[in-house]
Design a protein around this motif. Sequence first.
Motif, PDB file in Angstrom:
ATOM      1  N   ASN A 749      34.541  40.671  41.246  1.00 53.68           N
ATOM      2  CA  ASN A 749      33.405  40.855  42.152  1.00 53.68           C
ATOM      3  C   ASN A 749      32.648  42.146  41.819  1.00 53.68           C
ATOM      4  O   ASN A 749      32.271  42.919  42.702  1.00 53.68           O
ATOM      5  CB  ASN A 749      33.869  40.865  43.610  1.00 53.68           C
ATOM      6  CG  ASN A 749      32.680  40.690  44.577  1.00 53.68           C
ATOM      7  OD1 ASN A 749      31.637  40.126  44.199  1.00 53.68           O
ATOM      8  ND2 ASN A 749      32.823  41.186  45.790  1.00 53.68           N
ATOM      9  N   ILE A 750      32.439  42.415  40.517  1.00 48.76           N
ATOM     10  CA  ILE A 750      31.751  43.633  40.058  1.00 48.76           C
ATOM     11  C   ILE A 750      30.332  43.264  39.651  1.00 48.76           C
ATOM     12  O   ILE A 750      30.109  42.284  38.940  1.00 48.76           O
ATOM     13  CB  ILE A 750      32.492  44.284  38.883  1.00 48.76           C
ATOM     14  CG1 ILE A 750      33.841  44.825  39.363  1.00 48.76           C
ATOM     15  CG2 ILE A 750      31.666  45.389  38.245  1.00 48.76           C
ATOM     16  CD1 ILE A 750      34.731  45.334  38.259  1.00 48.76           C
ATOM     17  N   THR A 751      29.367  44.052  40.087  1.00 47.07           N
ATOM     18  CA  THR A 751      27.950  43.806  39.795  1.00 47.07           C
ATOM     19  C   THR A 751      27.569  44.486  38.483  1.00 47.07           C
ATOM     20  O   THR A 751      27.827  45.687  38.298  1.00 47.07           O
ATOM     21  CB  THR A 751      27.054  44.349  40.917  1.00 47.07           C
ATOM     22  OG1 THR A 751      27.460  43.742  42.148  1.00 47.07           O
ATOM     23  CG2 THR A 751      25.578  44.025  40.647  1.00 47.07           C
ATOM     24  N   LEU A 752      26.965  43.742  37.541  1.00 49.15           N
ATOM     25  CA  LEU A 752      26.473  44.292  36.282  1.00 49.15           C
ATOM     26  C   LEU A 752      24.961  44.396  36.345  1.00 49.15           C
ATOM     27  O   LEU A 752      24.285  43.388  36.606  1.00 49.15           O
ATOM     28  CB  LEU A 752      26.885  43.413  35.096  1.00 49.15           C
ATOM     29  CG  LEU A 752      28.389  43.189  34.908  1.00 49.15           C
ATOM     30  CD1 LEU A 752      28.628  42.287  33.695  1.00 49.15           C
ATOM     31  CD2 LEU A 752      29.109  44.495  34.719  1.00 49.15           C
ATOM     32  N   VAL A 753      24.402  45.602  36.114  1.00 45.51           N
ATOM     33  CA  VAL A 753      22.957  45.830  36.257  1.00 45.51           C
ATOM     34  C   VAL A 753      22.440  46.528  35.005  1.00 45.51           C
ATOM     35  O   VAL A 753      23.047  47.491  34.529  1.00 45.51           O
ATOM     36  CB  VAL A 753      22.640  46.688  37.501  1.00 45.51           C
ATOM     37  CG1 VAL A 753      21.132  46.923  37.598  1.00 45.51           C
ATOM     38  CG2 VAL A 753      23.160  46.017  38.757  1.00 45.51           C
ATOM     39  N   SER A 754      21.293  46.052  34.470  1.00 44.36           N
ATOM     40  CA  SER A 754      20.620  46.727  33.357  1.00 44.36           C
ATOM     41  C   SER A 754      19.307  47.334  33.850  1.00 44.36           C
ATOM     42  O   SER A 754      18.441  46.627  34.366  1.00 44.36           O
ATOM     43  CB  SER A 754      20.333  45.742  32.228  1.00 44.36           C
ATOM     44  OG  SER A 754      19.529  46.360  31.242  1.00 44.36           O
ATOM     45  N   ASP A 755      19.186  48.673  33.719  1.00 47.08           N
ATOM     46  CA  ASP A 755      17.953  49.377  34.076  1.00 47.08           C
ATOM     47  C   ASP A 755      17.137  49.725  32.830  1.00 47.08           C
ATOM     48  O   ASP A 755      16.252  50.578  32.871  1.00 47.08           O
ATOM     49  CB  ASP A 755      18.289  50.669  34.828  1.00 47.08           C
ATOM     50  CG  ASP A 755      18.779  50.378  36.243  1.00 47.08           C
ATOM     51  OD1 ASP A 755      18.500  49.264  36.734  1.00 47.08           O
ATOM     52  OD2 ASP A 755      19.443  51.260  36.841  1.00 47.08           O
ATOM     53  N   VAL A 785      36.976  49.242  40.509  1.00 43.92           N
ATOM     54  CA  VAL A 785      37.672  48.447  41.528  1.00 43.92           C
ATOM     55  C   VAL A 785      36.808  47.271  41.951  1.00 43.92           C
ATOM     56  O   VAL A 785      35.584  47.239  41.721  1.00 43.92           O
ATOM     57  CB  VAL A 785      38.012  49.321  42.756  1.00 43.92           C
ATOM     58  CG1 VAL A 785      38.984  50.405  42.385  1.00 43.92           C
ATOM     59  CG2 VAL A 785      36.753  49.916  43.354  1.00 43.92           C
ATOM     60  N   ALA A 786      37.427  46.288  42.582  1.00 46.28           N
ATOM     61  CA  ALA A 786      36.707  45.100  43.042  1.00 46.28           C
ATOM     62  C   ALA A 786      35.563  45.497  43.971  1.00 46.28           C
ATOM     63  O   ALA A 786      35.702  46.383  44.824  1.00 46.28           O
ATOM     64  CB  ALA A 786      37.669  44.148  43.754  1.00 46.28           C
ATOM     65  N   GLY A 787      34.419  44.840  43.771  1.00 51.34           N
ATOM     66  CA  GLY A 787      33.238  45.144  44.568  1.00 51.34           C
ATOM     67  C   GLY A 787      32.436  46.310  44.036  1.00 51.34           C
ATOM     68  O   GLY A 787      31.468  46.739  44.664  1.00 51.34           O
ATOM     69  N   GLY A 788      32.812  46.831  42.869  1.00 54.29           N
ATOM     70  CA  GLY A 788      32.120  47.987  42.294  1.00 54.29           C
ATOM     71  C   GLY A 788      30.842  47.593  41.552  1.00 54.29           C
ATOM     72  O   GLY A 788      30.383  46.453  41.598  1.00 54.29           O
ATOM     73  N   ARG A 789      30.300  48.584  40.804  1.00 59.24           N
ATOM     74  CA  ARG A 789      29.008  48.375  40.144  1.00 59.24           C
ATOM     75  C   ARG A 789      29.026  49.064  38.779  1.00 59.24           C
ATOM     76  O   ARG A 789      29.520  50.191  38.641  1.00 59.24           O
ATOM     77  CB  ARG A 789      27.892  48.984  41.015  1.00 59.24           C
ATOM     78  CG  ARG A 789      26.473  48.797  40.474  1.00 59.24           C
ATOM     79  CD  ARG A 789      25.511  49.562  41.384  1.00 59.24           C
ATOM     80  NE  ARG A 789      24.144  49.433  40.949  1.00 59.24           N
ATOM     81  CZ  ARG A 789      23.282  48.495  41.357  1.00 59.24           C
ATOM     82  NH1 ARG A 789      23.697  47.580  42.240  1.00 59.24           N
ATOM     83  NH2 ARG A 789      22.033  48.458  40.940  1.00 59.24           N
ATOM     84  N   VAL A 790      28.502  48.368  37.760  1.00 60.38           N
ATOM     85  CA  VAL A 790      28.341  48.936  36.411  1.00 60.38           C
ATOM     86  C   VAL A 790      26.860  48.862  36.052  1.00 60.38           C
ATOM     87  O   VAL A 790      26.259  47.789  36.099  1.00 60.38           O
ATOM     88  CB  VAL A 790      29.180  48.175  35.373  1.00 60.38           C
ATOM     89  CG1 VAL A 790      28.907  48.732  33.978  1.00 60.38           C
ATOM     90  CG2 VAL A 790      30.663  48.270  35.690  1.00 60.38           C
ATOM     91  N   THR A 791      26.289  50.032  35.685  1.00 62.47           N
ATOM     92  CA  THR A 791      24.848  50.116  35.416  1.00 62.47           C
ATOM     93  C   THR A 791      24.627  50.609  33.994  1.00 62.47           C
ATOM     94  O   THR A 791      25.266  51.571  33.550  1.00 62.47           O
ATOM     95  CB  THR A 791      24.158  51.078  36.395  1.00 62.47           C
ATOM     96  OG1 THR A 791      24.459  50.661  37.722  1.00 62.47           O
ATOM     97  CG2 THR A 791      22.646  51.076  36.180  1.00 62.47           C
ATOM     98  N   ILE A 792      23.698  49.926  33.277  1.00 61.59           N
ATOM     99  CA  ILE A 792      23.348  50.341  31.915  1.00 61.59           C
ATOM    100  C   ILE A 792      21.898  50.811  31.930  1.00 61.59           C
ATOM    101  O   ILE A 792      20.998  50.077  32.375  1.00 61.59           O
ATOM    102  CB  ILE A 792      23.516  49.191  30.902  1.00 61.59           C
ATOM    103  CG1 ILE A 792      24.968  48.706  30.894  1.00 61.59           C
ATOM    104  CG2 ILE A 792      23.124  49.666  29.509  1.00 61.59           C
ATOM    105  CD1 ILE A 792      25.251  47.588  31.864  1.00 61.59           C
TER     106      ILE A 792
END
Length: 887
Positions: A749-755, A785-792
């Motif tokens: 449940n991790i959000t992957l985001v590209s900026d 951890v679950a529910g976290g966020r990864v931003t590029i």
Amino acid sequence: MDQITGKITGFDFLTFFIFELIIPALSKGVATDNHKSRRITLVFLTMMVSCLYAQGQTETDSLERSLDGMDIVERMHTLNHLAFSYRVKDPEKTILYSRSALELALKEGNIQEERTALSNLGLGYRYLGSYDTALLYQNAALERALDIGKDEYIATEYNRIGIIYKQWGLFSRALEYYLKALSIREKIEDSYGMANLYNNIGNVYSKRGDFDLALEYFFKTLRIRQELGDREGYAYVLNNIGNIFSNLANYEKAIEYHEQSLEVKLELQDNYGIATSNSNLGNVYLKLGQPEKALEFFQKSLDIETALGMKHEIAHTLNFIGKTYLAVGNFKKALEYQDQSLSLMNQVGSKEGTAMVYIDLSNIYIQRGLYDKAAVLLEKSLDIAREEKLINIVSEVYLNLSEIYNKTGNPGLALSHYRKYSQARDSVFNSEISQKITELQISHIVDEYEQEKEILKKNNEIQRLKLKWQKLLVYFLAAFILLITALIFQVYSKYRTNRRANRILEEKNRSITEQNNFLEVLMDTIPNPMYYRNLSGRLLGCNKAFEQFVGKTRPEIMEVPGRDLCGVKAMTLISQNESEAITKRKMQQCEIRIPIGNKEYRDVILFSNAFLGQNNQVAGILGIMIDITGRKKAEIRLKHSEKQLREAAITKDKFFSIIAHDLSNPFNAILGLSSLLQDSYDTLSDEEKKGIIRNISNAAESTFRLLQNLLEWARSQTGKLGIYPENFDLNGVTTEILEMLMSVADKKNITLVSDIPGNTGVYADINMIRTVLRNLIMNAVKFTVAGGRVTIGASRMNGYYQVTVMDNGIGISKDQMTRLFRVDAQIKQKGTSNEEGSGLGLILCREFVEKNGGKIWAESKIGEGSRFIFTLPVGNTSKRQGQPSES
């Protein structure tokens, strides 16, 4: 505080012209060979000099009236004596009296008093801190000493030139002249002179941080001073020993020696020495954390130094006062005194002093938080310290740089500079550990190195046989020359005793001529450079190989001094080798490097042997050179090749270690789980079966990624991985990677985001960058951890795009940060869902980023997440083109 400046007068300029240009030319016979004419010219030039300082004659009038009753020789001697006695108390009087003595010496043609006057002028300007002018006069005095040919005078001038270079901070040059002087003093068994030189050599080693060698020389000096009853010299050695103990942090001993030194100097009323002792005591109390007491001693020293006009010492005392104010937190006062010190250090040309002040100024800026200014000053100090081999200053610079990087949030560079500081500080290398490491490395060197080693052994054997043959040839030539010389003197003796035997004499002369011609032809057939000269150093002849070696014809060689043919350093070694051959009457050899042109050089082995003349006395010297330049360069290439092979062996060992360790665990898991599923299939529930299959799938997926990374890294290390840079849109590649990894992120449940904005053009190998992004994003998902966020994200600066992969995961400890990106220090930490990993992905990222012209680093805080950042060259998304290159 007012700064004391030096004046360059018309007298100084004209004196430079006379003693650096006119007098050497006259000494070499350029102007005239007539001794009387040369002296008349010198008197005329001296009269011109006298006109320039006529305004200073008022002070000398009374002195001249008191000397009217003396004859000229006694007056010159007295003036020189007065000049020397005032060198410390009043250096300007030293200069005044020396000039008067020099004028009389030039008029009378008294070269001995002329040398003394020139040397005293050098002393006067040295104590005033004008080292360039002092060096000018000291070199002129050395020329006169060499003309006189008295060992004591030559040693004195070498020593005084060495002191100037030491005060200037040029320690290598200082040591060179001290050793020349010491060689002479030991030869003539001059205990007082040896004591002075042991002390001076100890000072040089102390400045370089070789305290054990420094103490050895200082205690040699102390014993001689005690035996001679030399109170003044004894006091100065006590002072130097105190400085050593201060540097070794033994402050109790340092104070003991400095107080003993000060007591003797007070008895002798030696103001220069009193100032030095006060300054040194102040420095010890500053290190002990007693700034008020330190400032009291520094002020006493400064008052005396200002009264005596001692610019070099004033600069050091101002530096210490600045340190004291920094210790009590008075930044304004500290900066004021350090700026004054730096200005004076630059005036007197003290490189060591300048480097020290740069460090002390950087300490002020560090405490005020001005890290950029501090770093600039430290780099300047490091340049000087490396050039002059000042180990203590190098270590201090690295320590300060480590502190700056630590405070500015760059722990990697901080650790790197702290290691450099430790290496500079701990100069003794552990030979036992070194031997074990060497044995381990050598055991893995590949067969090609062994073959290369065998080839070198064969070449060395060939070279040894060649040298043996050449040595035998030299012996033959020496014996032949001795035979010819004996024949010449035998014929000459018969000619003197029996003039009537003209016909026999003519026949003998004809025979000698033929033998000489034969000798010349024989010498020319020898492929090695060869020469012979008389005891005065005049070249008598050489062979064609020698002409080709120096690039001059024989007539040209006869006119050129040896130092201009081979360089001063090489000529010194040649002279020493020849002197030993003459003294021992035995062939001597030495290895020397001779400069050829601006940057080229030749390494040679010189064989020297004396040949005899009348009464079996040495008449001259024969030299033959063997060029070993090729052999030397081959040795260097072999060492470089050996280093590369050792590094390759180490990399190979690390690679196999990773394969052995990191592949075994997941395969054991797969085998164990599949065996469990097979053996207990009927007894397991459906949920348990699904769990086992899921674990097998996860282990297989992890193993596949590891194997993929291992193969790519192995290809990069073996040089078989080609680089194909091209222009591409980073946004598009990032989106592609995120879509591929979306399923992995969804499990947690991790959000992957590209900026990253569209049309972000970079120039790199697209496949390598895909691998970098995939590894960094997978790594971020693993430790989030679950529910976290990864931003590029990406931002442009200075011709590069800075790409950031940021997560809000568990973060990385400081200890682990130091081991990132290193193949020899893997990190074994499970992810937030117990994911396994080898750490090889980050190593591969570093390899690929650096091969594409970028850099990679990480920033992290425990519990707040991590940021992995790398740079790529800016490209153009309007066109895509690729050119393969070797990795």
